[in-house]
Each structure stands twice: as structure tokens, then as C-alpha cells.
Design an enzyme around this catalytic site. Structure first.
Site, PDB file in Angstrom:
ATOM      1  N   GLU A  28       0.966  -1.307   0.001  1.00 53.91           N
ATOM      2  CA  GLU A  28      -0.203  -0.050  -0.059  1.00 53.91           C
ATOM      3  C   GLU A  28       1.076   1.190   0.098  1.00 53.91           C
ATOM      4  OE1 GLU A  28      -2.156  -0.711   3.466  1.00 53.91           O
ATOM      5  OE2 GLU A  28      -3.034  -2.701   2.740  1.00 53.91           O
ATOM      6  N   LEU A  57      -6.075  -2.041  -0.787  1.00 53.57           N
ATOM      7  CA  LEU A  57      -6.056  -2.257   0.842  1.00 53.57           C
ATOM      8  C   LEU A  57      -6.403  -3.530   1.244  1.00 53.57           C
ATOM      9  CD1 LEU A  57      -7.155   0.619   3.184  1.00 53.57           C
ATOM     10  CD2 LEU A  57      -6.579  -1.891   3.923  1.00 53.57           C
ATOM     11  N   GLU A  59      -4.196  -6.919   3.054  1.00 52.06           N
ATOM     12  CA  GLU A  59      -3.060  -7.174   3.646  1.00 52.06           C
ATOM     13  C   GLU A  59      -2.933  -8.578   3.331  1.00 52.06           C
ATOM     14  OE1 GLU A  59      -4.646  -4.844   5.308  1.00 52.06           O
ATOM     15  OE2 GLU A  59      -3.032  -3.417   5.479  1.00 52.06           O
ATOM     16  N   GLN A  81       2.117  -1.996   5.796  1.00 50.35           N
ATOM     17  CA  GLN A  81       2.546  -0.449   6.013  1.00 50.35           C
ATOM     18  C   GLN A  81       3.190  -0.437   7.532  1.00 50.35           C
ATOM     19  OE1 GLN A  81      -0.470   2.538   5.331  1.00 50.35           O
ATOM     20  NE2 GLN A  81       0.839   3.054   3.613  1.00 50.35           N
ATOM     21  N   PHE A  82       1.992  -1.074   8.571  1.00 44.23           N
ATOM     22  CA  PHE A  82       2.780  -1.087   9.967  1.00 44.23           C
ATOM     23  C   PHE A  82       2.717  -2.432  10.505  1.00 44.23           C
ATOM     24  CE2 PHE A  82       1.563   3.373   8.866  1.00 44.23           C
ATOM     25  CZ  PHE A  82       2.537   4.104   9.905  1.00 44.23           C
ATOM     26  N   HIS A 128      -0.289   1.277  15.545  1.00 43.96           N
ATOM     27  CA  HIS A 128       0.883   1.783  14.748  1.00 43.96           C
ATOM     28  C   HIS A 128       2.328   1.425  15.344  1.00 43.96           C
ATOM     29  CE1 HIS A 128      -2.267   3.727  12.373  1.00 43.96           C
ATOM     30  NE2 HIS A 128      -1.162   3.911  11.411  1.00 43.96           N
TER      31      HIS A 128
HETATM   32  C1  LIG Z   1      -5.850  -3.002   8.011  1.00 41.42           C
HETATM   33  C2  LIG Z   1      -5.065  -1.638   7.633  1.00 41.42           C
HETATM   34  N1  LIG Z   1      -4.165  -1.341   6.769  1.00 41.42           N
HETATM   35  C3  LIG Z   1      -3.357  -0.223   6.787  1.00 41.42           C
HETATM   36  C4  LIG Z   1      -3.819   0.600   7.167  1.00 41.42           C
HETATM   37  C5  LIG Z   1      -3.204   2.202   7.128  1.00 41.42           C
HETATM   38  N2  LIG Z   1      -4.068   2.965   6.500  1.00 41.42           N
HETATM   39  C6  LIG Z   1      -4.550   3.858   7.386  1.00 41.42           C
HETATM   40  S1  LIG Z   1      -5.985   4.914   6.505  1.00 41.42           S
HETATM   41  C7  LIG Z   1      -5.477   4.045   5.080  1.00 41.42           C
HETATM   42  C8  LIG Z   1      -6.472   4.172   3.720  1.00 41.42           C
HETATM   43  C9  LIG Z   1      -7.844   4.183   4.319  1.00 41.42           C
HETATM   44  O1  LIG Z   1      -8.672   4.334   2.786  1.00 41.42           O
HETATM   45  P1  LIG Z   1     -10.173   4.741   3.344  1.00 41.42           P
HETATM   46  O2  LIG Z   1     -10.759   3.228   3.642  1.00 41.42           O
HETATM   47  O3  LIG Z   1     -10.354   5.174   1.518  1.00 41.42           O
HETATM   48  O4  LIG Z   1     -10.608   5.684   4.059  1.00 41.42           O
HETATM   49  P2  LIG Z   1     -10.197   7.039   4.137  1.00 41.42           P
HETATM   50  O5  LIG Z   1      -8.992   7.230   4.792  1.00 41.42           O
HETATM   51  O6  LIG Z   1     -10.095   7.736   2.494  1.00 41.42           O
HETATM   52  O7  LIG Z   1     -11.323   7.970   4.722  1.00 41.42           O
HETATM   53  C10 LIG Z   1      -4.495   2.892   5.224  1.00 41.42           C
HETATM   54  C11 LIG Z   1      -4.009   2.170   4.101  1.00 41.42           C
HETATM   55  C12 LIG Z   1      -4.756   0.567   8.364  1.00 41.42           C
HETATM   56  N3  LIG Z   1      -5.095   1.873   9.118  1.00 41.42           N
HETATM   57  N4  LIG Z   1      -5.322  -0.621   8.473  1.00 41.42           N
END
Ligand SMILES: Cc1ncc(C[n+]2csc(CCOP(=O)(O)OP(=O)(O)O)c2C)c(N)n1
Ligand SMILES: Cc1ncc(C[n+]2csc(CCOP(=O)(O)OP(=O)(O)O)c2C)c(N)n1
Ligand SMILES: [Mg+2]
Ligand SMILES: [Mg+2]
Lengths: 324, 378, 378, 324
Positions: A28, A57, A59, A81-82, A128
Site C-alpha cells: 500500500e 488495501l 493485507e 505498512q505497519f 501503529h
Molecule cells: C488494515 C489496515 N491497513 C492499513 C492501514 C493504514 N491506513 C490507514 S488509512 C488507510 C487508507 C484508508 O482509505 P479509505 O478506506 O478510503 O479511508 P479514508 O482514509 O479515505 O477515509 C491506510 C492504508 C490501516 N489503518 N489498516
């Protein structure tokens, strides 16, 4: 040239991609944005969309797809990512990646690297700051690598990429940019499975890895001022463990402290103590101490400093062990 | 009519018998206010003037609270914060359609929805300042704390809906998530489960076009996110997410269907993340200013303001007054938040289980002793 | 036309402007042979008589191998075994459509497909007798070992397709799974990923109506499994899974589309699990004999036999001959399998990594020593 | 009446469902078929489809939905059919279930039980023999319970169901029907967090749980014939650990052996050794031995007996420790 850990990771990736056309990167935000920590910066521009892949998105699919790429003959380096988001990929990792060589009796193998920033101390949001190395070390078929310095980062990542089996490459994000160190442009690699003695000493053995090495070293220096001479070991590879180096040291110093961020119970510290017990029990003059996170969730920024081992807590552990 | 692509070519005349269409589906798009604030009166929800103004006032408060959060973060008074700028209509319109007895399961970007659910502004700042006490839900409210691991709250919301149905409670559950979340396994398992048991839950997707730096085109090859409902055998609808009336109407309808046993609904609200992903992000690295400007023209608040003005529900003094009141509320919230004493380190241990385990007691005591011995790390 | 249910009611005349249908989809069903073996010649695939007979012969061999496996298990000569009875047409028809250079990713019930892929019968018995050497794939074949954790092989198949596309190899990947697998997160993440990158992969769902004791109605509220493809923006088709010609034709077409860059296809093959879930299961606990009898009438082999007879491709002597040959092949396979010397205990350690780690060497030596010291647990 | 473990589990579920209308059961095949091991047999018939739920094949949703039910006020008992399929539910378990009380500061909690048959020795297919207790024990916020007998099974399951926090209830399927034991009809519960001394002894402490208790006891009996008197401890609850009972015993016997099926490295055995090291080091007259699975995947039936600890391997460990 002097680089930070994250720059060393980037350099290793770039140079290996230049050497090996089968190396692809997926995860990601690894492409256009160069990774949330910039570890893959510039790679999309240099190698294009087929070799540097911004994924959905997912994993589980990131690891699963990497496995399929590897089985087909590519060398995928996936990024989670984390570490707090690794749980979603556990089934692919444990039930597939770690077993392919065994269950196909060597017909297929799975040379993937999963890079993942781990650990606390950067005032990040919930989830995180995980440090789940014990999960990986307990899983047969995985190798687990953690660099602690820029030089180590490049050399260990190159070995991990060239390794024929699945490697979890844990990057200590707390020290991603903490220090710069001379990192050769030239190709070099640091063999997996070898711990390094960072400080020679005779009175007590301190064992740490990743971001915990700095407070441990600092504590060792403070101890020296008090006339105590700790030997400091950086594990570098958490599995396979370099038991020999640890045991040899503990047999000399007769005392040890293990430092890790992860919760105490069933953390890797327990395994190190078990091995010391098995191979050096009669040499011990004091119980091996563990300086670790608590058996609690890592607190949010306002209190995370209470949770993380630091110089002071290592110093007091050293004192307790010396005074035992 | 557009066939499910791919097998069109294979269809030759005279194949009717053994190669036949067995299912047809369609996806609708709902807009009530166009970008200039013109309203389709056929569709206008039954809201009185006061309610129309409340929608506006909530959106102004949401934006004010959000702008302040951004400032505070830049001043080092908050940690990483995810801005809701541009998504005011989705959040306010959907939350405004809820009954207090309904449950919400937010992701992390719904400060705008939580205030409508009367979650204290103060605590929003507290949470993003890195204090767990900010994710405590006031007793009279049915809001689950925000969820950061994307999509993982969806099966949980479904479970709550399952429980409500089993207990015969006449309520609905509303769960918020983004376009990126639709790629997660938990989205699939949750929606599928809700479909199988026809549960009272509304899945509200804020399609803001981006998942950090990953554009929608990298999340799905589907023409809409709403059509994902077809995979689960329930209703899906696409809504103009910058049209607060459309969001309100669609959510209201879906909640009523849920409460009356008609099962789940997936609502895709098409909107845009005007700001960076979070204060730790820099969106200029991956998207063009031009794209952002295009969306600025569709601003949900300005559009609604035009509509209200046409209806005589908005004039400068009123607008001024609302803005001033919002600023005051936010000032107070920030003051309250910053005057809260620091958390008690014991809290780190206290909430792991109902009762402290033997290990935790020991770890806590050792820790407190260390702090006492001048080993306090502060 | 049937609208995406739920919002139909909300549609009143005069709403065309702001509430409009933006996407339409349809799902087709394909059958070429009806239950009495009558063929729709418009659709008949281009197969010569020999090939038609090969299809029949493979199905007979699959069933013979399966019946023997069941017997062997009852005699304690195999461990738990999952029967493919009733699914011969799906497995043979789909595998027959593959080129040798294509890749397959089976679940655990596809013995019928693997033999068509020239996987040695002997090794099928070996694997189900509890010997890992039976999941070694012969060098010239592109078959991934079977996968037991349901659905987890789907993202892996997608990764292989990704690699093939990246390398420019003109091949396709075929992945087999059941109706139950469609509820798993990995099904979703895998298909979605394949859609986004338009990968050369065919998703073949053997919808045999049951996941152990859980009926299809508990896996999904969707009218078909094929329509799940709509969620991922690619083609989905439902096929009569007991019609070997329909399965062959649909798979062939989908594979060609994959190889020619037209992306993934989801094929739902409607069939039935005639036996228990595995030899450890007792299906009478949860399904009626009546249901089973209904499906026996649709038997894939008998239906095809009738067709061949009509075409003069089948008569009693031929049928006898094929059956005898199949029995002989199976006899030989069982003999070969049972004459294989037991596995070397060292194998437990040998394949964990390319090189034995220090720990593993130590564990292996300790273990061998213990065995030597009369501590051999055999 | 004399029951097997699986019957005791069934009885506990039925009786608790009769008492508590909020108790619901969900999982794959738990309803109509009564569970692949018959643990939930008859419950659908008695309590109906709303309280006994056959779910789709979705491990993550099974745990996630259970969490939502619990947050809303029900008492879900979820079943994961085999431990090898638990990995898909790890994210729900670790990132949600285990944290709800902490992250909501007590406003919400998560009283779920996840029942899961674990362990090898029944000649099952791949992935059906896992023993991943160390993952759960290492996760803050989870309790982990493992009965070893029918009487224990009923009493511990009842306590797990009534516990206000998430409990992983691991059922040793190898001994599901191995023995029958008198199990009272009456309501009784066995408190979590307490180990039990199964055999009193003075020469060496043997620690085991679940299916490993039987070979361990058997080995103890054989040792007695040789004049060695082992004390045998059944952990019963793996977290929170009853350290006190273990330490008290080891201080007396000065020797210990830990037995578990899971891979050796970073298994629970390591944690037990670490605690003994911390609290009883000076009492030890020999290194604590671990009798465990190898750091490999559990082999298929033809070789699984090589992998699993058994009486012989425990006996030889006892001898090594005594002769040290
Ligand atoms: C399972 C997971 N993978 C990666 C992340 C890191 N991360 C935080 S927000 C995000 C993007 C999320 O996009 P979206 O679902 O469209 O929500 P938005 O931030 O656009 O409101 C990512 C990859 C996470 N929080 N949780
Ligand atoms: C992830 C996972 N969960 C549970 C199981 C146990 N299990 C084995 S087969 C099966 C049913 C699978 O049904 P389906 O996908 O329809 O395939 P079929 O057996 O009908 O061919 C289950 C639940 C498993 N193997 N993997
Ligand atoms: Mg988004
Ligand atoms: Mg099935």
C-alpha cells in the site's frame, strides 16, 4: 555515503532491483508516494508500474499475491505498512508461505521478503506501534531479521532478498532517521543468522535488537562509568537465532539482561532465557532479567514513554543483576 | 442494455434456449441538490426549515472543529489527525438520519458524524492528542469507539445488528468506512454475513476517491462501489455524497428498511478528501491540484448554502452568527480539553481485564516503584 | 426488468432526473447438454469424436479412482478422504480445457482435475494416506499442491497470474474452490486484486450446494455465485456443472480471454456433492435422501453417455472396456502406492528451509539419537 | 454421570444456555450437524436457530460478529472448527477483542469465548493439528484456558463463559473421547488462573496441559517405579499463569520438565522457564528441560508420532534432568 536506516533500505532495494529483473515490490502506497516512510521513494519512477505496485488495501492479498509471484519465479518484496496491520496477513504467512517448501517436498519454495516497520516511540496513533516478532519466530519456516543501524539495514536486507525462504524484515521505525552512518555504495551483504557483539565486556551480557539497541548501548556506557563492563549483543536475526554467540558471552559474563519492546509474557526474551538455562545454567550468578513492554496494549502517545524500555530501565536492570 | 462484459461476444442468435440471462441488476444514483443548489422537489426529504438549518449548522461546526484540529496539530498540540474536510455532507447528513437508539461504528475520519451523535468535541481533541480517555463513549450514547485497522469494525457492527435483531430491538446499526476498506476481507465477510441473516445494518461507504495515495481505480475495477451489494444479495445505492439532502434521504430510507426487517443496504457516497490523508501526509506527492480544484466547486456546504439562500433560510447575518457560535464552541472544547489533567499511568494496566491479573499487578507495582525511585521517565 | 431490490419502491415517476439508473448487469446460465443428453448444436464445442470419448474416459477414471479411495479408507488403508462423486464433469471438463503450460491451483476435492493434468494416481493415494511426498508436483507440471485452508490459495493463484502477465508468458491460471470458499475474505481480496490488474486467471467455483453441513443458503443471500464477479468489475457466468460440454466450453472461452489479455472470469459450476463431505462425515445428519436422489437423476456421466450413444460414440462393449481399463489403472496405482517404502523421518526437518538451520540440525540429531536408543516411537 | 471431554463441553454449553438467555453459539457446522466433533450436538434442537447459528465459512466474521454481539450485550460462544483455521481470525482477536476494554476505558468490554479444538495425534489432514497457544498468551487482553479432563472441561468452560473478558478455550481433541470421568450434573465452576497439582512428588516438577497431561502422568508413574517421585502440574489456564504454584513446586523439587506439542522455539515452555529463572534460579539443580514439538510443520499422519511428545520422550527428559 552517510545514510539513515530508511535511506539504506531504499538503496538496497534499488540496487537489488537493478541487479535482478525478477525483483518486484508491492504494498500500500509503495509506488506513487514512495511509501509512508519513503522507503520505496523513487523506485516507481526508475522501475515502472510493473515492478513497483501500489496494491488495493488488502493485507492478506499482499502477502498471498507475493507468495504466488514467488512460486511462479519472481522475487517479491512486499510491504505491510505497519506491523499492527500484519494480523490480517497471518493466515497467508503461516498456513501458506512458511509451509510451501515442506508441503511440496521442495518442489516449490517461497523466496519472499515482507518488510514491515515496527515498534513504538514515534507518537503514532493506535495499532501503529506493535512489535510482534515472537509470532514470527514461533512459526516454523520463517526467518526473522531486524537491522539496528543503516549499515546493517542494507546488508541484511540484501541477504534477506537473496535468501531462498520467506523472510520477515522488521524495520525499527523509531530509529528510521535517528542516525546517519557510512553505507557503502558497493554490493555487500551480511549473512543471516549471526548476532554481532556491539560492545565487548566481561561483567554482564545485554541482548537487544532494532530500536532497543540504542538505549541498551547508552545504558552500557553509563554502566562503564560505574566500572561495570557490559557486553552488548545485537541479535540482527531473530530466527534462526545465533545461540552460540549468546551462550559464549553469557558463559564469560555469568549475567544477562534481555531488552525488547514487545509484551513480556511469551516474548522473545523468554526464549533467550530458556536457551541460556539449557546451555549455561551453571554459569549464571543471577537470574537473567527482562526489560520489556508490559502485558498490556501499547498506550497512546501521552503514555507510551511509560511503556517502552529506555536507558533508565535498562540501567536499573543492570544494577539489579549486578547486585543480586 | 449493457451486458456483464465478456460473454457478449459469445452470444450468437438462436442460443436463447441453453444460454440465457437468469439475473438482471441495476444500480441507481441519487442526487437531490445539484452543484448550484437547485433542488429536485420530487425527491426533497420531509425536513422543516429548522431541520434544514440544523444540517447547515452541524456542517459548519464540523468544518470549524476540523480546521482547528489541523491548526492545533501544526502547533504540536495534537498528534496525527485525519481531516474530514470536504466530507461534511456525508457525515452530517447520515448521522442526522439516525435515531438516538441506533448504533454507529465509525472509522477514524468521522468527527463530523460523532458530533451530530452528541459526542463531546472536547473528547475528539483529547483522543487525537493521544489520550485513550478520548475514546470513552458517554453512557447514554450507542457509539462504538473509532476503529483504525481499516474495515475490522464492519463484522463487529454486523454482530451488533445480529444481537439487536435477536433481542427484537427496533434499532438499526450504521457503520462508516472508506473506499479503501472495500478491498479488505473483513468488508466481504461482514457484508456477506449481514446478507445471509438479513440484518438491520446500513453500510455507509465514504468514497472520497483516495486511500492515502492509492486512487479508487487501484481499489476496484468495478464501475461503482454500490454494485458490490449485488454480491451479497441486498440493496446498493450510489449517492452524491456532497449533497447533504441526498445522503440524509438515502440513509433515512435505508435505516427504516433495516428497522422494519428488510435487511441491509450498502450506500456509496461519492465525495472527496479535500485535505491530505492525515496531518502526516502530503497529498501533492500523488495527486494534482487541478483535481482538487474540480472538487472544490462541488463543496457540500457552499452548495447547501445556495439552496438555503434561495429558500430564504440563509442570509449573511445568520451565516455570520452560526460561524461565530461554532468558533466559540470549538474554543471552549479546546480549553476544556487542554485543562484536563494528564492520565494516570495506572490506567495502562487497569483496563486490560476487569480485574488486574497477578502478572499485571506485579508489573504495575514494579513500574510505580521505579517511577518513585526517580526513574519516572517524564 | 428486475431492479436491484429495495429501492424499487422508492422510485416514483418523474424522478428520472436526479434518481437514475447508472449501471445495469446481467448473469447468464449456460447448458449445452440437457439431462437426457440432448445437445444444443448451436453451442456444441469443437471437439472431435476422440476428444468426446476422452472426456468420458477421464470421468470414468475419476469416479473409479474415487470409489477405490473410499473403499481403501474404510479398510483403514487411507486417512480422511474427500470424495468427488458427482463432480466429475466440472473437474474433467475444466481441466480438459487447459493447455499444459497453464497453471492450476486446486483445493482438496479435485482428484478428477489433477489426473487430467497427468498428476500420478499413485500420488493421490499417497497424499491421502498421510504422506507429504504425495503433494510433490512432477517437474513438467504446473500444478500447485492442494490447499486445505479454504480459499487461501486464491490470492496465491492471483499472484502467479500477476507474475505470468509481468513476464509476458501467454498462459492462464485456473483456480478451483467451492461455494463455501466464496464467504472467505481471501476470496474477496484475491478476486478484487485480479480485477484491478486485469490478470489472466479463471476462478472456477464448484458450487456443490454444501460446505460440510452448511447449505448454500447460509453462504450467501445472492441469487447466484456468478454475480459476485460484478463486485470486481469482471465477467461472471453460471454453468450447469453436470454438463461436461458446458463446463469445457465456458472454461475454454474464459482461458482464451485470460490469455488474450481480457482479464479474469468467475465461473460458477452448479453441481452437487453426492457423497459425504469426507469419509469422516455423515451427511444424513443434515440433508435428506430425497435431495440426493433428485441430483442422482442429473448424474454427469450418465447424461454424457446418453449423448455419446445418440452420436454412436458409445456402446456396451466400449463402456465395458473403458471401465475395465480404469479399474486396472487404479489397481496398479494402489499397488505402486502401497509398495512405496515409508518416508524418512529426516524429511520432517529437511524441507523447512533450503538449508537446515542450526536449531533444526540439533533437533534432528537429538531425535535420531533418541530413536537409535530404542526410543523409536514406531 | 461419566462423560468424555466432548460430552462435558456439550453439557456445560447446554446448562449455561438454559441459565442465560443471552448465551448464543455460532460457528461452522455447530447447528444442524452438532459440530464436526459433536460438541454442540442437540443444542440447535433445544434452543433454536437464533441461539445456535450455523455461519458462513468466515473465520474473521465469526470472531468479529461474536465481538459485536458481546458489545451489544449477548454472551457469544464462537467455535473455530480447528485451530489451524484460527489465523484468519487473528486480526479480529488481537486488534479488536483483546483491546475493547482498554481502548474504550472500560465503557465496553468483550465477554466472548472462542472454543477451538487443537493439537495433533488424531491422524488428521494438514492444518488440523496446530497448537498455537503461545500466540494467544503473548497477546495482552486475552485469557487462555485448556482443560485436560472431562471434569475440568465442564468447570473451566463454565468459568470461561461467565468471565467478563475474552477467553480462548482450547479443547484437546486427541483426548476428546479418550477417557470418561464422573462429571456432576450440578452447576460448578473451576476458577481461571489456577494450576492444579495432579500428582504430588518431591524429586522433579513436570508441567503440562491438555492432551500432553496423559503421557506426562504416565511417564511420572514409570519414574515412580524407578524410585523417582515427580510432581505433575496441569496448568489449566495458560494466561493468566499460576506462577505461584509452579515456583512453589520447583523450589521444592529443584528440577523441572515442561511438555508441549507446539514448536519449541518461543513456545509457552520458554515463558515457564523464564519465570522459573526469575523466581527460583538458585534452587535449580539442573536446567529445566523442554519436551516439545520440533521447529517444523506438524507432519502428516505417517510421521506425526515422531513429532508429538509421548511417554518415552518425557521419560528420557526426566532421566536427563535427574542424572544431570
Ligand atoms: C488494515 C489496515 N491497513 C492499513 C492501514 C493504514 N491506513 C490507514 S488509512 C488507510 C487508507 C484508508 O482509505 P479509505 O478506506 O478510503 O479511508 P479514508 O482514509 O479515505 O477515509 C491506510 C492504508 C490501516 N489503518 N489498516
Ligand atoms: C479456512 C478454513 N475453515 C474451515 C475449514 C474446515 N472445512 C474444511 S472443508 C469445509 C467446507 C468447504 O466447503 P466448500 O468451500 O463448499 O468446498 P467443498 O468441501 O464443498 O468442496 C470446511 C468448513 C477449512 N478447511 N478451512
Ligand atoms: Mg478513501
Ligand atoms: Mg461446497
Amino acid at each position: 555515503m552517510p545514510l539513515t536506516i530508511v535511506e539504506a533500505v531504499n538503496l538496497a532495494l534499488r540496487q537489488e532491483m537493478e541487479k535482478d529483473p525478477n525483483l518486484v515490490i508491492l504494498g500500500e502506497d509503495v509506488g506513487k508516494s514512495g511509501g509512508v516512510f519513503r522507503a520505496t521513494q523513487g523506485l516507481l519512477e526508475q522501475f515502472g508500474e510493473i515492478r513497483v505496485v501500489d496494491t488495493p488495501l488488502s493485507e492478506s492479498a499482499i502477502v498471498g499475491v507475493a507468495i504466488g509471484m514467488a512460486v511462479y519465479g519472481l522475487r517479491p518484496v512486499a510491504e505491510i505498512q505497519f506491523m499492527g496491520f500484519f494480523y490480517g496477513a497471518m493466515e497467508q504467512l503461516v498456513s501458506q508461505a512458511a509451509r510451501i517448501r515442506t508441503r511440496s517436498r521442495g518442489r516449490y519454495h517461497c523466496p519472499i521478503v515482507v518488510r514491515v516497520p515496527y515498534g513504538g516511540g514515534i507518537h503514532a496513533p493506535e495499532h501503529h506501534s506493535e512489535s510482534m516478532e515472537a509470532f514470527f519466530v514461533h512459526t516454523p519456516g520463517l526467518k526473522v531479521v531486524v537491522p539496528s543501524t543503516p549499515y546493517q539495514a542494507k546488508g541484511l536486507l540484501i541477504s534477506s532478498i537473496r535468501d531462498p525462504d520467506p523472510v520477515i524484515f522488521m524495520e525499527p521505525k523509531k530509529v528510521y532517521r535517528a542516525t546517519r552512518e557510512e553505507v557503502p555504495e558497493e554490493d555487500y551483504s551480511i549473512p543471516l543468522g549471526q548476532a554481532r557483539v556491539v560492545l565487548d565486556g566481561s561483567d554482564i551480557t545485554l541482548i537487544a535488537w532494532g530500536a532497543m539497541l540504542q538505549p541498551t548501548l547508552h545504558a552500557a556506557k553509563l554502566a562503564q562509568e560505574k566500572g561495570i563492563h557490559p557486553e552488548v549483543i545485537d541479535l540482527c536475526t531473530l530466527y534462526p537465532l545465533d545461540t552460540e554467540t549468546i551462550i559464549e558471552s553469557v558463559k564469560r559474563t555469568k549475567r544477562a539482561v534481555v531488552v525488547h519492546e514487545a509484551p513480556r509474557t511469551c516474548g522473545l526474551g523468554a526464549e533467550l532465557i530458556a536457551r541460556i538455562n539449557e546451555e549455561a545454567l551453571l554459569y549464571l550468578e543471577a537470574p537473567v532479567e527482562r526489560v520489556t513492554g508490559f502485558d498490556t496494549v501499547m498506550p497512546l502517545p501521552k503514555m507510551e514513554h511509560y511503556y517502552l524500555p529506555d536507558t533508565k530501565s535498562v540501567v536499573s536492570a543492570i544494577n539489579r543483576v549486578m547486585e543480586f | 442494455m449493457r451486458r456483464n462484459q465478456g460473454f457478449v461476444r459469445a452470444l450468437r442468435p438462436g442460443q436463447a434456449l441453453r444460454r440465457r440471462v437468469i439475473e438482471k441488476f441495476s444500480i441507481e444514483h441519487l442526487q437531490i441538490l445539484d452543484e448550484n443548489g437547485n433542488c429536485d422537489d420530487e425527491l426533497r426529504p420531509l425536513l422543516n426549515d429548522k431541520e434544514i438549518q440544523r444540517l447547515y449548522e452541524w456542517m459548519i461546526l464540523a468544518r470549524t472543529l476540523d480546521e482547528r484540529a489541523f491548526k492545533l496539530q501544526r502547533e504540536g498540540r495534537l498528534r496525527t489527525y485525519p481531516s474530514l474536510l470536504g466530507q461534511e455532507a456525508v457525515q452530517v447528513g447520515s448521522a442526522f438520519a439516525l435515531e438516538q437508539s441506533d448504533w454507529t461504528f465509525p472509522s477514524y475520519r468521522e468527527a463530523g458524524a460523532s458530533i451530530v451523535r452528541s459526542f463531546p468535541l472536547r473528547m475528539i481533541y483529547q483522543y487525537w492528542a493521544g489520550d485513550e480517555r478520548g475514546s470513552w463513549t458517554p453512557q447514554n450514547q450507542n457509539n462504538f469507539p473509532i476503529t483504525i485497522p481499516v474495515g475490522t469494525h464492519i463484522p463487529i457492527a454486523v454482530g451488533a445488528a445480529w444481537a439487536a435483531k435477536a433481542k427484537g430491538d427496533p434499532i438499526a446499526v450504521l457503520v462508516y468506512f472508506g473506499d479503501g476498506a472495500t478491498s479488505k476481507g473483513d468488508f466481504h465477510e461482514g457484508l456477506n454475513f449481514a446478507g445471509v441473516f438479513s440484518l438491520p445494518v446500513v453500510f455507509l461507504c465514504q468514497n472520497n476517491q483516495w486511500a492515502i495515495s492509492v486512487p479508487l481505480s487501484r481499489q476496484t475495477a468495478a464501475q461503482t462501489l454500490a454494485q458490490k451489494a449485488i454480491a451479497y444479495g441486498f440493496a446498493g445505492l450510489q449517492v452524491d455524497g456532497n449533497d447533504v439532502l441526498a445522503v440524509y434521504q438515502a440513509t433515512k430510507e435505508a435505516l427504516e428498511r433495516a428497522r422494519s426487517g428488510k435487511g441491509p443496504t450498502l450506500i456509496e457516497c461519492v465525495t472527496y478528501r479535500m485535505g491530505d490523508h492525515t496531518t502526516a501526509d502530503d497529498a501533492t506527492r500523488y495527486r494534482t491540484q487541478g483535481e482538487v480544484e474540480q472538487w472544490r466547486k462541488k463543496d457540500p456546504i457552499e452548495r447547501f448554502r445556495k439552496y438555503m439562500e434561495k429558500r430564504g433560510l440563509w442570509d449573511k447575518p445568520y451565516g455570520q452568527k452560526i460561524l461565530t457560535e461554532a468558533k466559540e464552541q470549538v474554543d471552549t472544547a479546546v480549553k476544556e480539553h487542554e485543562s484536563i489533567p494528564p492520565p494516570d499511568p495506572r490506567d495502562i494496566f487497569r483496563y486490560t481485564f476487569q480485574d488486574l491479573s497477578h502478572d499485571l499487578t506485579k508489573q504495575m507495582e514494579t513500574f510505580l516503584k521505579a517511577m518513585g525511585n526517580g526513574n519516572d521517565k517524564e
